[in-house]
Design a protein around this motif. Structure first.
Motif, PDB file in Angstrom:
ATOM      1  N   GLY A  60       0.716  66.706  35.433  1.00 24.02           N
ATOM      2  CA  GLY A  60      -0.133  67.526  36.295  1.00 24.02           C
ATOM      3  C   GLY A  60      -1.619  67.256  36.162  1.00 24.02           C
ATOM      4  N   LYS A  95       3.831  67.271  44.179  1.00 20.48           N
ATOM      5  CA  LYS A  95       4.510  68.517  44.501  1.00 20.48           C
ATOM      6  C   LYS A  95       4.073  69.593  43.518  1.00 20.48           C
ATOM      7  CE  LYS A  95       9.095  70.541  45.205  1.00 20.48           C
ATOM      8  NZ  LYS A  95      10.562  70.305  45.156  1.00 20.48           N
ATOM      9  N   ASP A  96       3.613  70.722  44.067  1.00 18.36           N
ATOM     10  CA  ASP A  96       3.162  71.857  43.243  1.00 18.36           C
ATOM     11  C   ASP A  96       2.119  71.425  42.213  1.00 18.36           C
ATOM     12  OD1 ASP A  96       4.962  73.509  44.601  1.00 18.36           O
ATOM     13  OD2 ASP A  96       6.574  73.077  43.165  1.00 18.36           O
ATOM     14  N   GLY A  97       1.237  70.534  42.636  1.00 20.62           N
ATOM     15  CA  GLY A  97       0.153  70.104  41.761  1.00 20.62           C
ATOM     16  C   GLY A  97       0.545  69.095  40.696  1.00 20.62           C
ATOM     17  N   LYS A  98       1.753  68.544  40.780  1.00 26.28           N
ATOM     18  CA  LYS A  98       2.219  67.574  39.789  1.00 26.28           C
ATOM     19  C   LYS A  98       2.593  66.256  40.458  1.00 26.28           C
ATOM     20  CE  LYS A  98       3.934  70.589  36.094  1.00 26.28           C
ATOM     21  NZ  LYS A  98       3.052  70.045  35.059  1.00 26.28           N
ATOM     22  N   ARG A 136       6.942  63.285  35.323  1.00 27.40           N
ATOM     23  CA  ARG A 136       5.922  64.027  36.054  1.00 27.40           C
ATOM     24  C   ARG A 136       4.791  64.430  35.128  1.00 27.40           C
ATOM     25  NH1 ARG A 136       8.933  68.781  38.738  1.00 27.40           N
ATOM     26  NH2 ARG A 136      10.490  67.146  39.077  1.00 27.40           N
TER      27      ARG A 136
END
Length: 472
Positions: A422, A446-449, A420
């Protein structure tokens, strides 16, 4: 000669950690070249990304730090029970037994090619003054010893020819200081440090002879050894007085009050007439003859917009040292990824043995590095640095079409199920490809990543790094 045999054993056991005290710092001032031919060649060099620096000379015979133990500075150690003058006699006499009968430049070039390297810098002369080419300016050379009748005795010529056949850019390393020359270290005086041991201002004719000697040797290299792309000048303390700044003084190396100008304008004019567009790397001497910067054994903290190259050893030493410990492929790939993401090249140091063979452990490491680059090189070669070049342990590079994310792995680390990052989020619907297999991968945000799922085809592989490609 018998009294000089005992120190050889002791010298082999000396570690090369002392080299850490003599690192050439990177100059912070950069002056871009204006010659269009130099600009073009510099861009081509910047696309290569990965090269080999070969240190080879008489120091390979006992397997010691190159040249430096000739220098009487506090950070250096020599064996007990031997006078300094006897040590110098012993060292310089190594030329009488340096006989590399297994010298195989084509094998060297193949090892570099298999490693994924694209250019070479070969040491034609280190600070000790021993010449690895058939210079006519001195008898202290490889063609005036036990190797002189070998068909490839003019070593530099055959190294350059071998690498040139494989389309490598060719670099000639040349030491500006020459401790064997009586016009640099004059026997009339002691040799307290790396600098000329006489006051140049009192003996200008002696320094003029040294300037002529330097010019003539470089002219030989520029006119008798085929196309040379890089003149890599070491010994940055030999420099015009006006270039000695507070930054240079802070390095800790002894800097005398007098000028140590070797007349680079004259050398440069001659070299570029013989080799149009040649790149100069006058190390640490900021100005028109430092076409790229050369941080040694280090990587800049942040991305640099100037051309630069980290020169780093594969083992602990630049030259051959018995039982040296070589960096793993994982380590070298991680270094290369970070360097390239910050806009630089990696020049990896390799030292052949005194018989002319590159140590087999080093060759193995090079093959492992090349195996990774063979499939993942798109993320390295012909790329450029971008803003936000890193996100934790992920490094980013780019070419005109794609962005690349490189994730170095620790040696022996099991393949993760996902990776992952970001930064540099792909556009919705974009495809992410893993370069190792060419497969298109599933990913989500997901969550900016970005979360990338790795395929089963990588599950049992042991790799130095993962590299991914996606559209800008």
């Amino acid at each position: 000669m018998k009294k000089f045999l005992f120190p050889i054993f002791l010298l082999i056991t000396i570690t090369c950690s002392a080299q850490e005290d003599n690192i050439h710092q990177k100059s912070t001032i950069y002056e871009a070249p204006t010659d269009p031919l130099v600009q073009e060649k510099l861009k081509n060099w910047g696309d290569q990304k990965f090269g080999m620096l070969i240190h080879w000379g008489v120091y390979a015979v006992p397997g010691i730090i190159e040249s430096w133990q000739l220098c009487s500075e506090p950070w250096l150690e020599r064996p007990e029970g031997m006078s300094y003058n006897d040590y110098k006699k012993w060292y310089w006499n190594l030329s009488s037994v340096f006989n590399p009968v297994n010298f195989d430049p084509d094998g060297w070039a193949s090892a570099a090619e298999n490693a994924g390297m694209k250019y070479v810098v070969f040491t034609t002369k280190h600070h000790d003054g021993f010449n690895m080419f058939d210079t006519q300016q001195t008898d202290y050379k490889i063609t005036n010893g036990p190797f002189k009748n070998h068909p490839k005795a003019n070593v530099a010529k055959y190294v350059f020819d071998a690498f040139r056949k494989k389309d490598f850019m060719i670099g000639a390393y040349f030491s500006k200081p020459d401790w064997h020359s009586q016009d640099f270290w004059w026997d009339k005086y002691a040799t307290p440090d790396r600098n000329p041991n006489y006051d140049i201002r009192k003996y200008p004719e002696r320094w003029e002879r040294f300037q002529d000697f330097t010019y003539n040797q470089i002219q030989e290299l520029m006119t008798g050894y085929g196309q040379i792309d890089i003149l890599w000048l070491d010994g940055g303390w030999v420099r015009p007085r006006e270039t000695v700044t507070d930054e240079v003084r802070a390095w800790g190396a002894p800097i005398p009050d007098w000028d140590q100008n070797v007349n680079m304008p004259k050398i440069a004019e001659m070299a570029r007439k013989a080799q149009p567009g040649i790149i100069f790397a006058d190390r640490t001497v900021h100005g028109p003859y430092e076409n790229y910067q050369t941080p040694e054994r280090s990587i800049p903290e942040t991305k640099l917009d100037n051309p630069w190259e980290s020169c780093i050893t594969l083992g602990n030493a630049w030259g051959y040292v018995p039982n040296d410990t070589f960096k793993s492929a994982n380590k070298v790939i991680a270094l290369l990824s970070e360097i390239v993401s910050k806009g630089g090249n990696l020049l990896l140091g390799v030292g052949p043995q005194s018989d002319g063979i590159i140590p087999l452990d080093a060759v193995k490491r090079l093959e492992e590095i090349g195996s990774w680059l063979d499939k993942n090189g798109d993320a390295i070669y012909r790329t450029h640095a971008i803003d936000d070049y890193t996100d934790g342990t992920v490094f980013f590079t780019a070419n005109d079409e794609n962005l690349f994310a490189i994730v170095p792995l620790k040696e022996g680390e099991k393949m993760p199920k996902q990776v992952r990052w970001g930064k540099h989020i792909p556009k919705k619907g974009s495809k992410i490809t893993v370069l190792e297999t060419g497969e298109k991968l599933d990913w989500n945000l997901k969550d900016g990543k970005v979360i990338v799922q790795l395929p089963n085809s990588l599950k049992n592989k042991i790799l130095p790094a993962l590299a991914f490609s996606f559209k800008k």
